[in-house]
Design a protein around this motif. Structure first.
Motif, PDB file in Angstrom:
ATOM      1  N   ILE A 108     -30.952  -4.273  51.695  1.00 48.24           N
ATOM      2  CA  ILE A 108     -30.490  -4.973  50.494  1.00 48.24           C
ATOM      3  C   ILE A 108     -31.362  -4.583  49.282  1.00 48.24           C
ATOM      4  O   ILE A 108     -30.884  -4.567  48.147  1.00 48.24           O
ATOM      5  CB  ILE A 108     -30.499  -6.519  50.715  1.00 48.24           C
ATOM      6  N   ASP A 111     -29.792  -1.944  47.373  1.00 49.29           N
ATOM      7  CA  ASP A 111     -28.425  -2.165  46.892  1.00 49.29           C
ATOM      8  C   ASP A 111     -28.396  -2.243  45.367  1.00 49.29           C
ATOM      9  O   ASP A 111     -29.215  -2.945  44.754  1.00 49.29           O
ATOM     10  CB  ASP A 111     -27.869  -3.465  47.501  1.00 49.29           C
ATOM     11  N   GLU A 113     -26.245  -3.604  43.307  1.00 52.09           N
ATOM     12  CA  GLU A 113     -25.961  -4.926  42.732  1.00 52.09           C
ATOM     13  C   GLU A 113     -27.161  -5.868  42.870  1.00 52.09           C
ATOM     14  O   GLU A 113     -27.431  -6.671  41.981  1.00 52.09           O
ATOM     15  CB  GLU A 113     -24.709  -5.532  43.377  1.00 52.09           C
ATOM     16  N   PHE A 114     -27.856  -5.733  43.997  1.00 56.59           N
ATOM     17  CA  PHE A 114     -29.037  -6.591  44.201  1.00 56.59           C
ATOM     18  C   PHE A 114     -30.122  -6.234  43.183  1.00 56.59           C
ATOM     19  O   PHE A 114     -30.748  -7.127  42.598  1.00 56.59           O
ATOM     20  CB  PHE A 114     -29.570  -6.423  45.632  1.00 56.59           C
ATOM     21  N   GLU A 116     -29.611  -4.945  40.307  1.00 54.84           N
ATOM     22  CA  GLU A 116     -29.123  -5.425  39.006  1.00 54.84           C
ATOM     23  C   GLU A 116     -29.369  -6.928  38.840  1.00 54.84           C
ATOM     24  O   GLU A 116     -29.786  -7.389  37.790  1.00 54.84           O
ATOM     25  CB  GLU A 116     -27.631  -5.122  38.920  1.00 54.84           C
ATOM     26  N   LEU A 117     -29.098  -7.656  39.927  1.00 55.34           N
ATOM     27  CA  LEU A 117     -29.259  -9.116  39.876  1.00 55.34           C
ATOM     28  C   LEU A 117     -30.713  -9.535  39.761  1.00 55.34           C
ATOM     29  O   LEU A 117     -31.034 -10.554  39.153  1.00 55.34           O
ATOM     30  CB  LEU A 117     -28.651  -9.770  41.126  1.00 55.34           C
ATOM     31  N   PRO A 123     -32.872 -16.300  38.337  1.00 53.96           N
ATOM     32  CA  PRO A 123     -33.344 -17.112  39.469  1.00 53.96           C
ATOM     33  C   PRO A 123     -33.234 -16.366  40.790  1.00 53.96           C
ATOM     34  O   PRO A 123     -33.927 -16.707  41.738  1.00 53.96           O
ATOM     35  CB  PRO A 123     -32.400 -18.315  39.453  1.00 53.96           C
ATOM     36  N   VAL A 124     -32.370 -15.360  40.834  1.00 54.23           N
ATOM     37  CA  VAL A 124     -32.250 -14.571  42.072  1.00 54.23           C
ATOM     38  C   VAL A 124     -33.584 -13.889  42.351  1.00 54.23           C
ATOM     39  O   VAL A 124     -34.042 -13.790  43.486  1.00 54.23           O
ATOM     40  CB  VAL A 124     -31.111 -13.528  41.948  1.00 54.23           C
ATOM     41  N   LEU A 190     -23.451 -23.036  42.714  1.00 53.57           N
ATOM     42  CA  LEU A 190     -24.494 -22.009  42.530  1.00 53.57           C
ATOM     43  C   LEU A 190     -24.996 -22.004  41.086  1.00 53.57           C
ATOM     44  O   LEU A 190     -25.475 -20.983  40.596  1.00 53.57           O
ATOM     45  CB  LEU A 190     -23.947 -20.623  42.923  1.00 53.57           C
ATOM     46  N   PHE A 193     -28.473 -20.748  39.950  1.00 54.72           N
ATOM     47  CA  PHE A 193     -28.769 -19.322  39.845  1.00 54.72           C
ATOM     48  C   PHE A 193     -28.272 -18.732  38.522  1.00 54.72           C
ATOM     49  O   PHE A 193     -28.423 -17.555  38.265  1.00 54.72           O
ATOM     50  CB  PHE A 193     -28.144 -18.550  41.023  1.00 54.72           C
ATOM     51  N   ARG A 194     -27.657 -19.569  37.730  1.00 49.76           N
ATOM     52  CA  ARG A 194     -27.138 -19.118  36.442  1.00 49.76           C
ATOM     53  C   ARG A 194     -28.033 -19.570  35.296  1.00 49.76           C
ATOM     54  O   ARG A 194     -28.013 -18.977  34.237  1.00 49.76           O
ATOM     55  CB  ARG A 194     -25.743 -19.742  36.234  1.00 49.76           C
ATOM     56  N   ARG A 197     -30.148 -17.165  33.258  1.00 49.18           N
ATOM     57  CA  ARG A 197     -29.346 -16.191  32.497  1.00 49.18           C
ATOM     58  C   ARG A 197     -28.897 -16.783  31.168  1.00 49.18           C
ATOM     59  O   ARG A 197     -28.774 -16.094  30.185  1.00 49.18           O
ATOM     60  CB  ARG A 197     -28.128 -15.752  33.310  1.00 49.18           C
TER      61      ARG A 197
END
Lengths: 199, 151
Positions: A108, A111, A113-114, A116-117, A123-124, A190, A193-194, A197
């Protein structure tokens, strides 16, 4: 010269199974078990339940393969068996369940996307990977079995709407509306986790 | 507005990395084969039949349902016919009189017991027995269904 259409290898394996060749069915089990496991596991969030259900899915498919006439692809047929059996299982199980989660593959970290996140101060990035996994599964557990099925197939497994509509036997419009509703519910669960952002 | 669903999708896609142990899928087939053999022995025949029926009706429902209904109708007709045949056979049997319980309890070697009349089977077509001396009769004319030839 006319180009020959590619022959679907599943058709031959299904014909051989219908003729009594059990090894042909074993090949189908090997081919589809990882994908179907992902489907059932992500719907149940429990490894043992997913294993038992998947065994039953293949057993049922083997028992009823003589009635399979190839009107749909074997892929669609076995996916619809798996989804329907899992939805029935989830309805019987109700809210009494314990999560038994598989480990997160360390790949992971590579990855796209990971990366990027976690690149931003999200919070990720702050959350422990195990915590994030737990929150995602808890949020999935809040959805109804039908919504969970659509989210699993579209968001996690990346299936197109048309394929999901064939598997579930409903229109593409219904799939889109279920996805919209499920995403709204998931956003509510969720939300934490936003937060970063937005800030 | 568009950003949020994408964000949820990206987050959910991380679940693809939740994987079982690497040897899980290697053992899965072995477990399936072992379970399948065991299950086939325990599985009732009606369940196997039902699964096949579901898969069979799944694709050509209208035609197959017609066959199913016709088959059912034949089965019902055959059952009714067999019941009628069974009921048309008369069996006449005299009822056995019940022996009084008190009499049975007080029996010993010195008691004189009067046996009840034994049940007899009565046949409708049986000739009545006659114990008189045999009598031979020579018919003057043989029995015939032919019309007499003399005018």
């Amino acid at each position: 010269m006319a180009e020959q259409a590619p022959v679907n290898p599943d058709i031959e394996l299904v014909s051989r199974t219908q003729a009594g060749d059990a090894r042909a069915f074993d090949e189908l089990v090997v081919k589809y078990s990882p994908r179907l496991y992902g489907l059932v596991y992500n719907m149940t969030s429990n490894h043992e339940d997913a294993n038992d259900l998947l065994q039953e899915v293949f057993a049922k498919a083997y028992r009823s393969i003589s009635g399979f006439r190839g009107k749909s692809s074997f892929y669609t047929w076995i996916h619809s068996i798996a989804v329907n059996m899992t939805i029935n299982f989830l309805k019987k199980r109700g809210r009494r369940f314990q999560m038994s989660l598989d480990d997160v593959d360390l790949n992971i970290q590579n990855d796209k996307e990971f990366i990027e996140l976690t690149a931003t101060a999200s919070p990720v990035r702050q959350a422990d990977l195990g915590e994030l996994q737990l929150k995602l599964n808890e949020a999935m557990g809040k959805l109804s079995p039908e919504h969970r099925a659509v989210v699993t197939m579209f968001d996690i497994q990346g299936m197109p709407h048309a394929e999901i509509s064939k598997i579930l036997g409903v229109s593409e419009g219904t799939i889109r509306s279920r996805l919209f509703y499920a995403h709204r519910q998931l956003q509510a669960h969720l939300d934490e986790f936003r937060e970063f952002r937005k800030k | 507005m568009q950003e949020e669903p994408d964000y949820i999708t990206k987050l959910l896609r991380l679940k693809r990395f939740e994987q079982p142990e690497p040897e899980y899928f290697e053992n899965f087939l072995k477990e399936f084969q072992a379970r399948q053999r065991g299950q086939m022995l325990r599985e009732p025949a009606w369940r196997i039949g039902w699964d096949r029926l579901c898969a069979f009706f799944g694709e050509n429902l209208p035609v197959r349902l017609g066959y199913g209904l016709a088959y059912g109708a034949v089965l019902v007709a055959a059952t009714i016919a067999s019941i009628n045949i069974r009921e048309s056979r008369p069996v006449e049997m005299a009822a056995v009189p019940p022996r009084p319980a008190a009499q049975v309890a007080s029996l010993n070697l010195n008691t004189q017991v009067q046996l009840p009349d034994l049940p007899t089977f009565v046949r409708r077509t049986a000739p009545t027995a006659s114990f008189s001396a045999p009598r031979y009769v020579m018919d003057t004319r043989p029995v015939s269904y032919e019309p007499p030839s003399s005018f």
